[in-house]
Each structure stands twice: as structure tokens, then as C-alpha cells.
Design a protein around this motif. Structure first.
Motif, short mmCIF file in Angstrom:
data_model
loop_
_atom_site.label_atom_id
_atom_site.label_comp_id
_atom_site.label_asym_id
_atom_site.label_seq_id
_atom_site.Cartn_x
_atom_site.Cartn_y
_atom_site.Cartn_z
N GLU A 38 0.84 -1.25 0.06
CA GLU A 38 0.09 -0.21 0.16
C GLU A 38 0.77 1.20 0.04
OE1 GLU A 38 -3.38 2.02 2.62
OE2 GLU A 38 -3.07 0.11 2.96
N ALA A 39 1.81 1.23 0.68
CA ALA A 39 2.88 2.31 0.70
C ALA A 39 3.39 2.77 -0.65
CB ALA A 39 3.86 2.18 1.81
N GLU A 40 3.68 1.62 -1.28
CA GLU A 40 4.34 1.87 -2.59
C GLU A 40 3.24 2.46 -3.85
OE1 GLU A 40 7.70 -1.46 -3.44
OE2 GLU A 40 5.73 -2.25 -2.87
N TYR A 41 2.13 2.03 -3.60
CA TYR A 41 0.99 2.63 -4.37
C TYR A 41 0.90 4.00 -4.02
CZ TYR A 41 -0.07 -1.91 -6.42
OH TYR A 41 -0.20 -3.03 -7.06
N ARG A 42 0.94 4.52 -2.70
CA ARG A 42 0.62 5.50 -2.11
C ARG A 42 1.79 6.73 -2.55
NH1 ARG A 42 -3.98 6.54 0.32
NH2 ARG A 42 -4.87 4.90 1.50
N PHE A 43 2.71 5.96 -2.63
CA PHE A 43 4.17 7.01 -2.86
C PHE A 43 3.86 7.52 -4.65
CE2 PHE A 43 8.33 7.27 -4.81
CZ PHE A 43 9.04 8.14 -4.28
N MET A 44 3.32 6.41 -5.31
CA MET A 44 3.05 6.90 -6.67
C MET A 44 1.94 7.61 -6.84
SD MET A 44 3.65 3.48 -8.83
CE MET A 44 3.53 2.15 -7.83
N LEU A 45 1.02 7.51 -6.14
CA LEU A 45 -0.32 8.44 -6.15
C LEU A 45 -0.48 9.66 -5.26
CD1 LEU A 45 -2.89 5.52 -6.22
CD2 LEU A 45 -2.23 6.85 -8.13
N ASP A 46 -0.10 9.66 -4.11
CA ASP A 46 -0.02 10.68 -3.10
C ASP A 46 1.26 11.51 -3.22
OD1 ASP A 46 -2.43 9.64 -2.17
OD2 ASP A 46 -1.39 8.73 -0.28
N GLU A 47 2.18 11.09 -3.49
CA GLU A 47 3.65 11.89 -3.72
C GLU A 47 3.58 12.39 -5.17
OE1 GLU A 47 5.33 12.86 -0.86
OE2 GLU A 47 3.73 11.46 0.28
N GLY A 48 2.99 11.97 -5.77
CA GLY A 48 3.03 12.30 -7.45
C GLY A 48 4.10 11.65 -8.02
N ARG A 49 4.58 10.47 -7.64
CA ARG A 49 5.81 9.75 -8.02
C ARG A 49 5.53 8.78 -9.19
NH1 ARG A 49 10.64 11.34 -6.21
NH2 ARG A 49 10.95 10.45 -8.08
N GLY A 50 4.19 8.82 -9.84
CA GLY A 50 4.13 7.88 -10.65
C GLY A 50 2.87 8.14 -11.31
N LEU A 51 2.28 7.10 -12.11
CA LEU A 51 0.87 7.02 -12.79
C LEU A 51 0.32 5.59 -12.66
CD1 LEU A 51 1.73 8.54 -16.10
CD2 LEU A 51 0.75 10.00 -14.25
N ILE A 52 -0.77 5.72 -12.42
CA ILE A 52 -1.58 4.20 -12.32
C ILE A 52 -2.92 4.47 -13.25
CG2 ILE A 52 -2.57 2.25 -11.06
CD1 ILE A 52 -1.09 3.08 -8.61
N LEU A 53 -3.04 3.50 -14.45
CA LEU A 53 -4.05 3.83 -15.21
C LEU A 53 -5.09 2.55 -15.10
CD1 LEU A 53 -5.39 5.34 -17.60
CD2 LEU A 53 -4.16 3.75 -19.06
N GLY A 54 -6.11 2.64 -14.98
CA GLY A 54 -7.20 1.72 -14.70
C GLY A 54 -7.87 1.32 -15.77
N ALA A 55 -8.42 0.07 -15.96
CA ALA A 55 -9.48 -0.31 -16.86
C ALA A 55 -10.74 -0.75 -16.26
CB ALA A 55 -8.70 -1.50 -17.59
N PHE A 56 -11.80 -0.14 -16.76
CA PHE A 56 -12.98 -0.46 -15.91
C PHE A 56 -13.83 -0.75 -16.92
CE2 PHE A 56 -11.10 3.01 -13.52
CZ PHE A 56 -11.51 2.72 -12.52
N ALA A 57 -14.59 -1.92 -16.60
CA ALA A 57 -15.92 -2.59 -17.19
C ALA A 57 -17.10 -2.42 -16.33
CB ALA A 57 -15.49 -4.34 -17.50
#
Length: 124
Positions: A38-57
Motif C-alpha cells: 500500500e505504501a508503494e502505491y501511495r508513494f506513486m499516487l499521493d506523492e506524485g511519483r508515478g501514474l496508475i491507469l485503470g481499466a474499467f468494465a
């Protein structure tokens, strides 16, 4: 399968972790998938250190791809492919792609990659 693609935020963390857990549960070989914390995902999302693109059905997240914009330091992977240090700031790492087991077979890993790469300012 009709898909909608959109950038994820920290509001999606619980769903991201749930899909990762479901996917990890069906991995055939140990070590085939290295889940992120969770910390790694938060680092990307909350700290602006990455992007996560989702696919929604049907408004349900079924897959995502995460890119990390790493620190420029002595552990940077650019050194191993002999990139000049002055371009390391333009490098993104493809951290993980997760496709829920029920959504496999629709080319989502490739489709996510095609859509996320133009969204970052990466050269490499």
C-alpha cells in the motif's frame, strides 16, 4: 469487452489492493508476481511519483498498470542500460500490471501500456 480507461487516485487504493490480492491468489509459480505494498502505491499516487491507469468494465476496476517516476540516485536503473545520467530524470519504471483473473484474455496489459505511455513525460 467494452473498457473505459482512466487514471486512478488514492481513492482507488482499496480496490487496487483487492485486485492485486485476487490476482496473486491464482499465480501459478512462486515469484511470478511481486506485489506492491500500500505504501508503494501511495508513494506513486499521493506523492506524485508515478501514474496508475485503470481499466474499467461497467464501472468496475478490472485491471491497472503502474509506472513509477523514480528518484535520481545511485540506485537508478538507467545506469545498467548505459543511459547518460542527464536523462535519468525522464525515465519511468513499469512497476506492475495487474489484470483480475476474470478479465484475462482481452489484451488489457497491452491496451493499458498503449494508453499510459503517452500520459507520462518519459523518454525512456
Amino acid at each position: 469487452m467494452m473498457m473505459e480507461f482512466r487514471l486512478l487516485t488514492s481513492k482507488n487504493i482499496r480496490t487496487i489492493l483487492h485486485i492485486q490480492e485476487e490476482t496473486f491468489r491464482v499465480v501459478e509459480r512462486e515469484g511470478q508476481l511481486q506485489p506492491l505494498s500500500e505504501a508503494e502505491y501511495r508513494f506513486m499516487l499521493d506523492e506524485g511519483r508515478g501514474l496508475i491507469l485503470g481499466a474499467f468494465a461497467e464501472d468496475n476496476l478490472v485491471a491497472f498498470r503502474a509506472l513509477l517516476h523514480p528518484d535520481v540516485d545511485d540506485t537508478h536503473l538507467g545506469q545498467y542500460i548505459r543511459l547518460p545520467e542527464e536523462v535519468w530524470q525522464y525515465v519511468y519504471y513499469s512497476e506492475i500490471t495487474i489484470v483480475h483473473p476474470d478479465a484475462r484474455g482481452f489484451g488489457l496489459q497491452k491496451r493499458l501500456g498503449e494508453r499510459i505511455m503517452p500520459l507520462c513525460e518519459a523518454e525512456h
